[in-house]
Design a protein around this motif. Structure first.
Motif, PDB file in Angstrom:
ATOM      1  N   SER A   1     -47.932  -5.357  -1.125  1.00  0.00           N
ATOM      2  CA  SER A   1     -48.094  -4.160  -1.990  1.00  0.00           C
ATOM      3  C   SER A   1     -47.723  -4.418  -3.521  1.00  0.00           C
ATOM      4  O   SER A   1     -48.532  -4.077  -4.400  1.00  0.00           O
ATOM      5  CB  SER A   1     -47.579  -2.947  -1.487  1.00  0.00           C
TER       6      SER A   1
ATOM      7  N   ASP B   1     -50.427  -6.699  -5.097  1.00  0.00           N
ATOM      8  CA  ASP B   1     -51.295  -5.774  -5.616  1.00  0.00           C
ATOM      9  C   ASP B   1     -51.396  -5.328  -7.152  1.00  0.00           C
ATOM     10  O   ASP B   1     -52.187  -5.325  -7.771  1.00  0.00           O
ATOM     11  CB  ASP B   1     -51.732  -4.894  -4.455  1.00  0.00           C
TER      12      ASP B   1
ATOM     13  N   ARG C   1     -51.184  -7.991  -9.781  1.00  0.00           N
ATOM     14  CA  ARG C   1     -52.673  -8.687 -10.005  1.00  0.00           C
ATOM     15  C   ARG C   1     -53.269  -7.711 -11.170  1.00  0.00           C
ATOM     16  O   ARG C   1     -54.105  -8.068 -12.124  1.00  0.00           O
ATOM     17  CB  ARG C   1     -53.459  -8.621  -8.891  1.00  0.00           C
TER      18      ARG C   1
END
Length: 198
Positions: free
Chosen positions: A64, A67, A70
């Protein structure tokens, strides 16, 4: 129970409340160049601070968090892995960055050996960390709260002497790079094998 380090939105909120810490992190990564690995990038709060010409790799244990990372630096190559088992070949990086990570690495000595392994002989370790207090009274307080804090935070040990651990792992810390404020330390280290080759 997940600790605050495993809840990305909560971690980001807490870091946003510490602007001085964020500035120290930005100053740290500004020194990175070449092929760079950030160990324990978390939600990637520091990733936008790297120079555009850095070839950036980053790892973290939490999907998580990666994510979010990114979104902050889309071109970075992100890997889900631990500091104790870095999935790169020996001598892969010019620079390894670690920011508020080694307080939470279960086997810190193993993690530092892995960093030393993936660093090139001329490479550098850039580190920002909180450490055990110098004051005997405050050190006792940190020792007392450590078990509860470690469970609450998701692994953070507030009483680790990470600077000593870095030196024990065979890194030489540049005295001129060393910064200290309260429990925080920021410094640059080099693999000792660089010293022995001169």
């Amino acid at each position: 129970m997940r600790g605050i380090e495993q809840i990305p939105w909560l971690y980001d909120l807490l870091m946003a409340l510490a602007p001085r810490l964020e500035r120290w992190r930005a100053e740290l990564v500004a020194e990175a160049s070449g092929q760079v690995l950030e160990v324990g990038c978390g939600t990637g709060r520091g990733l936008p601070d790297y120079a555009d010409d850095v070839e950036l790799f980053a790892l973290d244990l939490n999907f998580s968090s990666l994510d979010r990372a990114r979104q902050r630096r889309p071109e970075a190559r992100l890997v889900c892995a631990s500091a104790e088992a870095i999935p790169f070949a020996d001598d892969s990086f010019d620079c390894v960055v670690s920011s508020l990570v080694f307080c939470s690495v279960p086997d810190a000595a193993r993690g530092l050996e892995e960093i030393k392994r993936v660093l090139r002989p001329s490479g550098q370790l850039l580190m920002l960390e909180h450490v055990q207090a110098r004051s005997p009274f405050l050190a006792r307080v940190l020792n007392r709260i450590q078990p509860v804090w470690t469970a609450f935070s998701g692994g953070c040990h507030p009483n680790r002497n990470t600077v000593a651990a870095v030196e024990q792992a065979g890194f030489v810390i540049e005295p001129e790079s060393f910064r200290e404020r309260g429990l925080m330390r920021r410094f640059v280290g080099h693999p000792q094998r660089l010293e022995s080759s001169n």
